[in-house]
Write a protein that holds these residues in place. Structure first.
Motif, PDB file in Angstrom:
ATOM      1  N   ASP A  97       0.871  -1.168   0.000  1.00  0.00           N
ATOM      2  CA  ASP A  97       0.000   0.000   0.000  1.00  0.00           C
ATOM      3  C   ASP A  97       0.910   1.220   0.000  1.00  0.00           C
ATOM      4  OD1 ASP A  97      -2.668   1.322   0.310  1.00  0.00           O
ATOM      5  OD2 ASP A  97      -1.762   2.030   2.165  1.00  0.00           O
ATOM      6  N   SER A  98       0.434   2.319  -0.536  1.00  0.00           N
ATOM      7  CA  SER A  98       1.247   3.530  -0.582  1.00  0.00           C
ATOM      8  C   SER A  98       0.356   4.750  -0.466  1.00  0.00           C
ATOM      9  CB  SER A  98       2.056   3.588  -1.882  1.00  0.00           C
ATOM     10  OG  SER A  98       2.825   4.772  -1.931  1.00  0.00           O
ATOM     11  N   ARG A  99       0.778   5.675   0.376  1.00  0.00           N
ATOM     12  CA  ARG A  99       0.033   6.921   0.555  1.00  0.00           C
ATOM     13  C   ARG A  99       0.916   7.911   1.304  1.00  0.00           C
ATOM     14  NH1 ARG A  99      -4.059   4.692   2.266  1.00  0.00           N
ATOM     15  NH2 ARG A  99      -5.415   4.698   0.446  1.00  0.00           N
ATOM     16  N   HIS A 100       0.821   9.187   0.927  1.00  0.00           N
ATOM     17  CA  HIS A 100       1.535  10.271   1.610  1.00  0.00           C
ATOM     18  C   HIS A 100       3.044  10.039   1.653  1.00  0.00           C
ATOM     19  CE1 HIS A 100      -2.519  10.989   3.837  1.00  0.00           C
ATOM     20  NE2 HIS A 100      -2.525  11.495   2.616  1.00  0.00           N
ATOM     21  N   GLY A 101       3.582   9.505   0.543  1.00  0.00           N
ATOM     22  CA  GLY A 101       5.030   9.368   0.408  1.00  0.00           C
ATOM     23  C   GLY A 101       5.635   8.142   1.044  1.00  0.00           C
ATOM     24  N   ARG A 102       4.822   7.223   1.571  1.00  0.00           N
ATOM     25  CA  ARG A 102       5.351   6.021   2.199  1.00  0.00           C
ATOM     26  C   ARG A 102       4.754   4.771   1.563  1.00  0.00           C
ATOM     27  NH1 ARG A 102       5.017   9.548   6.680  1.00  0.00           N
ATOM     28  NH2 ARG A 102       6.994   9.770   7.795  1.00  0.00           N
ATOM     29  N   ILE A 103       5.432   3.667   1.769  1.00  0.00           N
ATOM     30  CA  ILE A 103       4.994   2.374   1.256  1.00  0.00           C
ATOM     31  C   ILE A 103       4.864   1.412   2.423  1.00  0.00           C
ATOM     32  CG2 ILE A 103       5.695   0.365  -0.106  1.00  0.00           C
ATOM     33  CD1 ILE A 103       7.064   2.324  -2.032  1.00  0.00           C
ATOM     34  N   LEU A 104       3.752   0.695   2.469  1.00  0.00           N
ATOM     35  CA  LEU A 104       3.537  -0.344   3.484  1.00  0.00           C
ATOM     36  C   LEU A 104       3.625  -1.696   2.804  1.00  0.00           C
ATOM     37  CD1 LEU A 104       2.693  -1.258   6.360  1.00  0.00           C
ATOM     38  CD2 LEU A 104       0.311  -1.093   5.577  1.00  0.00           C
ATOM     39  N   SER A 115       2.227 -10.473   9.985  1.00  0.00           N
ATOM     40  CA  SER A 115       3.646 -10.392  10.313  1.00  0.00           C
ATOM     41  C   SER A 115       4.387  -9.758   9.158  1.00  0.00           C
ATOM     42  CB  SER A 115       4.210 -11.792  10.598  1.00  0.00           C
ATOM     43  OG  SER A 115       4.060 -12.611   9.446  1.00  0.00           O
ATOM     44  N   GLY A 116       5.592  -9.297   9.426  1.00  0.00           N
ATOM     45  CA  GLY A 116       6.412  -8.731   8.375  1.00  0.00           C
ATOM     46  C   GLY A 116       5.909  -7.417   7.839  1.00  0.00           C
ATOM     47  N   LEU A 117       5.203  -6.626   8.646  1.00  0.00           N
ATOM     48  CA  LEU A 117       4.747  -5.310   8.209  1.00  0.00           C
ATOM     49  C   LEU A 117       5.909  -4.331   8.285  1.00  0.00           C
ATOM     50  CD1 LEU A 117       1.309  -5.174  10.042  1.00  0.00           C
ATOM     51  CD2 LEU A 117       1.634  -5.294   7.582  1.00  0.00           C
ATOM     52  N   VAL A 118       6.227  -3.719   7.148  1.00  0.00           N
ATOM     53  CA  VAL A 118       7.347  -2.788   7.051  1.00  0.00           C
ATOM     54  C   VAL A 118       6.873  -1.515   6.378  1.00  0.00           C
ATOM     55  CG1 VAL A 118       9.637  -2.371   6.053  1.00  0.00           C
ATOM     56  CG2 VAL A 118       9.062  -4.630   6.961  1.00  0.00           C
ATOM     57  N   ASP A 125      15.263   6.391   2.003  1.00  0.00           N
ATOM     58  CA  ASP A 125      15.780   5.034   2.167  1.00  0.00           C
ATOM     59  C   ASP A 125      15.738   4.609   3.630  1.00  0.00           C
ATOM     60  OD1 ASP A 125      16.806   2.583   1.438  1.00  0.00           O
ATOM     61  OD2 ASP A 125      18.885   3.236   1.660  1.00  0.00           O
ATOM     62  N   GLU A 126      14.581   4.796   4.239  1.00  0.00           N
ATOM     63  CA  GLU A 126      14.379   4.411   5.635  1.00  0.00           C
ATOM     64  C   GLU A 126      13.267   3.377   5.722  1.00  0.00           C
ATOM     65  OE1 GLU A 126      15.600   8.715   7.650  1.00  0.00           O
ATOM     66  OE2 GLU A 126      13.527   7.996   7.734  1.00  0.00           O
ATOM     67  N   ARG A 127      13.490   2.350   6.522  1.00  0.00           N
ATOM     68  CA  ARG A 127      12.501   1.289   6.702  1.00  0.00           C
ATOM     69  C   ARG A 127      12.257   1.070   8.185  1.00  0.00           C
ATOM     70  NH1 ARG A 127      16.013   0.065   2.715  1.00  0.00           N
ATOM     71  NH2 ARG A 127      15.153  -0.438   0.663  1.00  0.00           N
ATOM     72  N   ILE A 128      11.009   0.924   8.539  1.00  0.00           N
ATOM     73  CA  ILE A 128      10.628   0.692   9.927  1.00  0.00           C
ATOM     74  C   ILE A 128       9.819  -0.599   9.987  1.00  0.00           C
ATOM     75  CG2 ILE A 128       9.343   1.572  11.907  1.00  0.00           C
ATOM     76  CD1 ILE A 128       9.837   4.378  10.863  1.00  0.00           C
ATOM     77  N   GLY A 129      10.338  -1.581  10.696  1.00  0.00           N
ATOM     78  CA  GLY A 129       9.607  -2.818  10.894  1.00  0.00           C
ATOM     79  C   GLY A 129       8.624  -2.676  12.039  1.00  0.00           C
ATOM     80  N   LEU A 130       7.368  -3.012  11.801  1.00  0.00           N
ATOM     81  CA  LEU A 130       6.326  -2.873  12.819  1.00  0.00           C
ATOM     82  C   LEU A 130       6.229  -4.146  13.659  1.00  0.00           C
ATOM     83  CD1 LEU A 130       5.634  -0.491  10.945  1.00  0.00           C
ATOM     84  CD2 LEU A 130       3.230  -1.049  11.238  1.00  0.00           C
ATOM     85  N   PRO A 131       5.954  -4.011  14.935  1.00  0.00           N
ATOM     86  CA  PRO A 131       5.721  -5.214  15.752  1.00  0.00           C
ATOM     87  C   PRO A 131       4.419  -5.894  15.335  1.00  0.00           C
ATOM     88  CG  PRO A 131       5.188  -3.238  17.007  1.00  0.00           C
ATOM     89  CD  PRO A 131       5.813  -2.769  15.724  1.00  0.00           C
ATOM     90  N   ARG A 132       4.282  -7.142  15.713  1.00  0.00           N
ATOM     91  CA  ARG A 132       3.062  -7.868  15.362  1.00  0.00           C
ATOM     92  C   ARG A 132       1.873  -7.268  16.100  1.00  0.00           C
ATOM     93  NH1 ARG A 132       3.863 -14.361  14.704  1.00  0.00           N
ATOM     94  NH2 ARG A 132       5.442 -14.302  13.063  1.00  0.00           N
ATOM     95  N   PRO A 133       0.768  -7.066  15.398  1.00  0.00           N
ATOM     96  CA  PRO A 133      -0.422  -6.547  16.073  1.00  0.00           C
ATOM     97  C   PRO A 133      -1.055  -7.625  16.948  1.00  0.00           C
ATOM     98  CG  PRO A 133      -0.916  -7.046  13.791  1.00  0.00           C
ATOM     99  CD  PRO A 133       0.562  -7.254  13.954  1.00  0.00           C
ATOM    100  N   PRO A 134      -1.831  -7.226  17.929  1.00  0.00           N
ATOM    101  CA  PRO A 134      -2.443  -8.201  18.851  1.00  0.00           C
ATOM    102  C   PRO A 134      -3.699  -8.831  18.258  1.00  0.00           C
ATOM    103  CG  PRO A 134      -3.043  -5.991  19.526  1.00  0.00           C
ATOM    104  CD  PRO A 134      -2.100  -5.825  18.356  1.00  0.00           C
ATOM    105  N   LEU A 135      -3.579  -9.387  17.050  1.00  0.00           N
ATOM    106  CA  LEU A 135      -4.744  -9.953  16.364  1.00  0.00           C
ATOM    107  C   LEU A 135      -4.350 -11.219  15.633  1.00  0.00           C
ATOM    108  CD1 LEU A 135      -6.380  -6.771  14.755  1.00  0.00           C
ATOM    109  CD2 LEU A 135      -7.324  -8.126  16.612  1.00  0.00           C
TER     110      LEU A 135
END
Length: 384
Positions: A97-104, A115-118, A125-135
């Motif tokens: 997904d992409s919006r407002h200059g970022r890519i998910l 899992s693996g949400l980045v 050239d910055e990447r942020i790995g997201l923790p697993r959601p509680p779902l």
């Protein structure tokens, strides 16, 4: 005779801000003058000031995210446009997904934990790995957007340069719809919310639409969509008009959400050989109305007769008014305003495309470093 004192950085920046934004090479040449000037034009603060000074500049399409079917490995390929400074890259992700200059990037399959949400900023050239959601969900989808846009929908104060973001996750399990929001400012997921739904099935792996204070997602059945209110965090199900054909869903294909010229929610659907555009107006309770019908056989120059029916695989960002169609092994972008079709890509692997998402951002051509793949599992850089 003593050499003249160098200009202060503030004065140099004032001069560089006057460079024409439609001549990208001018900033590159300025950065080559010396290391000091290179640091100035490469600084995120300068990029922000440059954009504020030239507010008339629109966001530019810098590339496309092409997600392939699990049979092809389930990878998402980033393909830059010819004028883009970005480079090709492959991501081990099943959706983007992409919006407002970022890519998910989504690294999940159905019937599993998300899992693996980045979240990736290709310009910085910055990447942020997201923790697993509680779902734990049977199906899910997610969208990334600016935190300011989610807090005050429709606000234009943010220029989406180095701004905090949020990720909205929605999904289904059994007869309930679940939602959860990740805040970059808090670096954590919020509390999940749930609500019952009436047999809508699974959430489809497709691009969401942002309209005012709500995000919209498509159910797999192709007959209903999910509305997520950004302010109240409530969800509701909206029925779509039935296709004007007796063909079952698997033959007339899915729907792609979009925004209309007046800012209202719309969707596109292929019915037989026509691309039908529907719009929805809530204020006057008019429901859905067919606003345009495009004869695809007249606008897409492919060999006749078609061996496969044109299939919708994506839509452009809000306000652009375009969808992506795949007849045969070719990818076309159809402008919903003019009805014109433009060939974007053609390759035998195109037939296995599941989804196409354009990446749009404001770009100043600073001296960029090559994208790094360190620390991101499954990311492989490929030079065109």
């Amino acid at each position: 005779m003593a050499s003249p004192s160098p200009l202060m950085d503030e004065l140099v920046e004032e001069v560089l801000l006057l460079l024409p934004p439609n001549t990208p090479a001018s900033l590159v040449r300025a950065g080559l003058v010396c290391k000091r000037w290179c640091h100035l034009v490469s600084d995120p603060g300068f990029r922000r000031r440059f954009r504020e000074f030239h507010r008339s500049l629109p966001a530019t399409t810098l590339g496309f995210l092409c997600s392939y079917s699990p049979a092809e490995g389930g990878n998402t390929r980033f393909v830059p446009t010819p004028a883009s400074p970005l480079r090709r890259a492959n991501h081990r992700a099943f959706q983007a997904d992409s919006r407002h200059g970022r890519i998910l990037l989504h690294g999940y399959l159905a019937s599993t934990v998300a899992s693996g949400l980045v979240v990736w900023d290709p310009i910085a050239d910055e990447r942020i790995g997201l923790p697993r959601p509680p779902l734990f969900l049977d199906s899910l989808n997610a969208a990334v957007l600016c935190a300011a846009a989610s807090a005050a929908p429709g606000a234009s104060a943010c220029d989406h340069t180095d701004c905090p973001f949020v990720v909205v996750l929605v999904g289904t399990r059994g007869d309930h719809v679940f939602s959860c929001v990740y805040s970059a400012a808090a670096a954590a997921w919020g509390e999940p919310a749930s609500a019952p739904h009436s047999g809508c099935g699974m959430i489809r792996r497709t691009r969401s639409a942002l309209v005012g204070a709500a995000l919209y997602f498509v159910f797999l059945c192709g007959e209903r969509i999910l509305e997520y209110d950004l302010r109240t965090k409530a969800t509701s199900v909206i029925a779509l008009p039935r296709a004007r054909t007796s063909l079952p869903f698997r033959l007339f294909g899915p729907v792609e959400l979009t925004t209309m010229e007046d800012g209202w929610l719309g969707f596109a659907r292929v019915e037989k050989s026509r691309l039908c555009l529907w719009s929805r107006q809530v204020e006057n309770d008019a429901g859905w109305a067919l606003s345009k019908s495009i004869d695809l056989e007249k606008v897409i120059p492919v060999q006749r007769p078609w061996t496969t029916r044109p299939y919708l695989v994506g839509s452009a960002a809000e306000g652009v008014g375009a969808v992506f169609l795949m007849p045969e092994d070719q990818l076309f972008m159809v402008d919903l305003r003019s009805g014109r079709a433009t060939k974007v890509y053609g390759h035998p692997r195109t037939a296995s495309l599941d989804m196409v998402v354009p990446y749009m951002n404001f770009f100043t051509p600073v001296l960029m470093k090559a994208p790094s793949t360190d620390g991101i599992p499954g990311l492989q850089e490929r030079v065109p």
